[in-house]
Design a protein around this motif. Structure first.
Motif, PDB file in Angstrom:
ATOM      1  N   ALA A  36       0.824  -1.208   0.000  1.00  0.00           N
ATOM      2  CA  ALA A  36       0.000   0.000   0.000  1.00  0.00           C
ATOM      3  C   ALA A  36       0.858   1.257   0.000  1.00  0.00           C
ATOM      4  CB  ALA A  36      -0.935  -0.005   1.205  1.00  0.00           C
ATOM      5  N   VAL A  37       1.928   1.259   0.770  1.00  0.00           N
ATOM      6  CA  VAL A  37       2.823   2.416   0.815  1.00  0.00           C
ATOM      7  C   VAL A  37       3.443   2.667  -0.558  1.00  0.00           C
ATOM      8  CG1 VAL A  37       5.006   3.273   1.759  1.00  0.00           C
ATOM      9  CG2 VAL A  37       3.304   2.244   3.277  1.00  0.00           C
ATOM     10  N   LYS A  38       3.889   1.602  -1.216  1.00  0.00           N
ATOM     11  CA  LYS A  38       4.456   1.744  -2.559  1.00  0.00           C
ATOM     12  C   LYS A  38       3.405   2.267  -3.537  1.00  0.00           C
ATOM     13  CE  LYS A  38       7.845  -1.976  -1.940  1.00  0.00           C
ATOM     14  NZ  LYS A  38       8.213  -3.363  -2.326  1.00  0.00           N
ATOM     15  N   ASN A  39       2.179   1.781  -3.416  1.00  0.00           N
ATOM     16  CA  ASN A  39       1.092   2.230  -4.287  1.00  0.00           C
ATOM     17  C   ASN A  39       0.801   3.714  -4.053  1.00  0.00           C
ATOM     18  OD1 ASN A  39      -2.101   0.625  -5.160  1.00  0.00           O
ATOM     19  ND2 ASN A  39      -1.165   2.470  -5.949  1.00  0.00           N
ATOM     20  N   THR A  40       0.769   4.123  -2.790  1.00  0.00           N
ATOM     21  CA  THR A  40       0.528   5.532  -2.477  1.00  0.00           C
ATOM     22  C   THR A  40       1.635   6.413  -3.035  1.00  0.00           C
ATOM     23  OG1 THR A  40      -0.743   5.005  -0.486  1.00  0.00           O
ATOM     24  CG2 THR A  40       0.230   7.199  -0.601  1.00  0.00           C
ATOM     25  N   LEU A  41       2.880   5.998  -2.880  1.00  0.00           N
ATOM     26  CA  LEU A  41       3.998   6.767  -3.416  1.00  0.00           C
ATOM     27  C   LEU A  41       3.887   6.926  -4.927  1.00  0.00           C
ATOM     28  CD1 LEU A  41       6.900   5.283  -1.269  1.00  0.00           C
ATOM     29  CD2 LEU A  41       6.139   7.667  -1.259  1.00  0.00           C
ATOM     30  N   PHE A  42       3.449   5.871  -5.607  1.00  0.00           N
ATOM     31  CA  PHE A  42       3.250   5.942  -7.052  1.00  0.00           C
ATOM     32  C   PHE A  42       2.217   7.012  -7.391  1.00  0.00           C
ATOM     33  CE2 PHE A  42       1.394   4.871 -11.098  1.00  0.00           C
ATOM     34  CZ  PHE A  42       2.445   4.375 -11.858  1.00  0.00           C
ATOM     35  N   ASN A  43       1.097   7.005  -6.652  1.00  0.00           N
ATOM     36  CA  ASN A  43       0.035   7.970  -6.932  1.00  0.00           C
ATOM     37  C   ASN A  43       0.401   9.387  -6.502  1.00  0.00           C
ATOM     38  OD1 ASN A  43      -2.002   6.409  -8.239  1.00  0.00           O
ATOM     39  ND2 ASN A  43      -2.453   5.415  -6.278  1.00  0.00           N
ATOM     40  N   VAL A  44       1.209   9.515  -5.468  1.00  0.00           N
ATOM     41  CA  VAL A  44       1.710  10.836  -5.062  1.00  0.00           C
ATOM     42  C   VAL A  44       2.516  11.449  -6.202  1.00  0.00           C
ATOM     43  CG1 VAL A  44       3.414  11.977  -3.578  1.00  0.00           C
ATOM     44  CG2 VAL A  44       1.676  10.497  -2.568  1.00  0.00           C
ATOM     45  N   THR A  45       3.378  10.644  -6.807  1.00  0.00           N
ATOM     46  CA  THR A  45       4.165  11.135  -7.939  1.00  0.00           C
ATOM     47  C   THR A  45       3.260  11.417  -9.137  1.00  0.00           C
ATOM     48  OG1 THR A  45       6.119   9.917  -7.212  1.00  0.00           O
ATOM     49  CG2 THR A  45       6.033  10.565  -9.525  1.00  0.00           C
ATOM     50  N   ARG A  46       2.295  10.549  -9.372  1.00  0.00           N
ATOM     51  CA  ARG A  46       1.381  10.752 -10.503  1.00  0.00           C
ATOM     52  C   ARG A  46       0.654  12.095 -10.392  1.00  0.00           C
ATOM     53  NH1 ARG A  46      -3.264   6.669 -13.041  1.00  0.00           N
ATOM     54  NH2 ARG A  46      -4.111   8.227 -14.482  1.00  0.00           N
ATOM     55  N   HIS A  47       0.257  12.462  -9.190  1.00  0.00           N
ATOM     56  CA  HIS A  47      -0.504  13.703  -8.996  1.00  0.00           C
ATOM     57  C   HIS A  47       0.382  14.887  -8.584  1.00  0.00           C
ATOM     58  CE1 HIS A  47      -4.590  12.195  -9.648  1.00  0.00           C
ATOM     59  NE2 HIS A  47      -4.126  11.057  -9.158  1.00  0.00           N
ATOM     60  N   ARG A  48       1.697  14.658  -8.573  1.00  0.00           N
ATOM     61  CA  ARG A  48       2.665  15.729  -8.347  1.00  0.00           C
ATOM     62  C   ARG A  48       2.441  16.468  -7.027  1.00  0.00           C
ATOM     63  NH1 ARG A  48       2.943  18.317 -14.520  1.00  0.00           N
ATOM     64  NH2 ARG A  48       3.423  16.332 -15.573  1.00  0.00           N
ATOM     65  N   VAL A  49       2.230  15.682  -5.972  1.00  0.00           N
ATOM     66  CA  VAL A  49       2.051  16.286  -4.643  1.00  0.00           C
ATOM     67  C   VAL A  49       3.146  15.815  -3.681  1.00  0.00           C
ATOM     68  CG1 VAL A  49      -0.429  16.714  -4.831  1.00  0.00           C
ATOM     69  CG2 VAL A  49       0.369  14.460  -4.090  1.00  0.00           C
ATOM     70  N   ASN A  50       4.305  15.459  -4.242  1.00  0.00           N
ATOM     71  CA  ASN A  50       5.418  14.968  -3.420  1.00  0.00           C
ATOM     72  C   ASN A  50       5.815  15.960  -2.343  1.00  0.00           C
ATOM     73  OD1 ASN A  50       5.550  14.098  -6.355  1.00  0.00           O
ATOM     74  ND2 ASN A  50       6.877  12.543  -5.425  1.00  0.00           N
ATOM     75  N   ASN A  51       5.681  17.254  -2.622  1.00  0.00           N
ATOM     76  CA  ASN A  51       6.072  18.287  -1.661  1.00  0.00           C
ATOM     77  C   ASN A  51       5.000  18.572  -0.620  1.00  0.00           C
ATOM     78  OD1 ASN A  51       4.436  19.386  -3.690  1.00  0.00           O
ATOM     79  ND2 ASN A  51       5.174  21.467  -3.311  1.00  0.00           N
ATOM     80  N   LEU A  52       3.843  17.916  -0.753  1.00  0.00           N
ATOM     81  CA  LEU A  52       2.735  18.155   0.171  1.00  0.00           C
ATOM     82  C   LEU A  52       2.474  16.977   1.106  1.00  0.00           C
ATOM     83  CD1 LEU A  52       0.145  19.708  -2.338  1.00  0.00           C
ATOM     84  CD2 LEU A  52       1.810  20.907  -0.897  1.00  0.00           C
ATOM     85  N   ILE A  53       2.917  15.781   0.725  1.00  0.00           N
ATOM     86  CA  ILE A  53       2.561  14.560   1.452  1.00  0.00           C
ATOM     87  C   ILE A  53       3.806  13.804   1.902  1.00  0.00           C
ATOM     88  CG2 ILE A  53       1.408  12.321   1.324  1.00  0.00           C
ATOM     89  CD1 ILE A  53      -0.522  13.402  -0.646  1.00  0.00           C
ATOM     90  N   SER A  54       3.780  13.370   3.148  1.00  0.00           N
ATOM     91  CA  SER A  54       4.774  12.433   3.676  1.00  0.00           C
ATOM     92  C   SER A  54       4.104  11.060   3.778  1.00  0.00           C
ATOM     93  CB  SER A  54       5.255  12.887   5.060  1.00  0.00           C
ATOM     94  OG  SER A  54       6.060  11.899   5.663  1.00  0.00           O
ATOM     95  N   VAL A  55       4.661  10.070   3.092  1.00  0.00           N
ATOM     96  CA  VAL A  55       4.094   8.716   3.082  1.00  0.00           C
ATOM     97  C   VAL A  55       4.963   7.824   3.963  1.00  0.00           C
ATOM     98  CG1 VAL A  55       3.374   6.769   1.662  1.00  0.00           C
ATOM     99  CG2 VAL A  55       3.233   9.095   0.743  1.00  0.00           C
TER     100      VAL A  55
END
Length: 231
Positions: free
Chosen positions: A97-116
């Protein structure tokens, strides 16, 4: 006690949906006009309605800090970020699930907003961290405390003896800002009487912030509970 000795229609229905999700080839989920990738062995919102219903009806507040426990593919946490919440923390006990969330974080370009983060409930937080909104789409289905599962994904649905719910209630206040909100996703298939009793034991009451009946035959009613402290 294991699942071979404690088979129930609800468990059988979940197994059927998980099998269907795996065989369907559907790898994307749409929510609020946004697409999310769903990986194998992660809770599939494509075939279970709770994620979509809860995500659409959580009251996001711009510039409020947001914690999601049990984030699955990250749909709710990423939506919170895109709706203006900051900072956002998303965690799950499942590495997939963590890997899946990281994938979607990158897809939606919110890496600077979310800590997974990978871990169990509040164990992933520092003592100094606190939030305006804490959301948990709980594993609300109740089975006896000594019940065990062969596959990890079933823990996304079931909480033996409501042990995880007890731990959540013991620690939630510590990480909540003054005037903050604790929101829990629940359903009519959960044991609301047992949950209400747990709340009372830990100094909480609750109100139903939102409820909606799902689609389809024998659909359950999904509810967002907002906890209110009695202490």
């Amino acid at each position: 006690m294991n699942e071979d000795l404690y088979e129930k229609p609800v468990i059988a229905a979940i197994k059927q949906k998980l099998t269907l999700a795996e065989s369907s080839g559907i790898s994307e989920f749409e929510c609020m006009g946004r697409l999310f990738n769903i990986h194998k062995n992660v809770f599939p919102p494509t075939h279970f309605q709770s994620t979509g219903i809860f995500t659409r009806h959580i009251p996001y507040v711009r510039n409020s800090s947001f914690l999601e426990l049990g984030c699955g593919a990250g749909v709710t946490a990423i939506t919170a970020a895109l709706e203006g919440c900051y900072p956002v923390v998303a965690s799950d006990i499942s590495e997939e699930a963590v890997k899946n969330t990281l994938f979607n974080v990158t897809r939606h370009r919110v890496n600077n907003l979310i800590s997974v983060r990978h871990g169990d409930l509040f164990d992933i937080l520092k003592d100094s961290e606190s939030f305006d909104i804490i959301f948990w789409n709980s594993n609300f289905l109740f089975v006896p405390e000594n019940y065990t599962f062969k596959e990890e994904i079933y823990h996304a649905f079931y909480d033996p003896g409501y042990i995880t719910h007890k731990r959540f209630l013991q620690d939630a206040r510590k990480y909540l800002n003054p005037q903050g909100k604790i929101l829990i996703g629940f359903s009519s298939q959960g044991n609301e009487a047992a949950f209400s009793e747990l709340l009372s034991e830990h100094g909480y009451n609750y109100v139903v912030l939102y409820e909606e009946k799902g689609k389809g035959e024998n659909a359950q009613i999904y509810k967002i509970f907002q906890l209110t402290s009695l202490i």
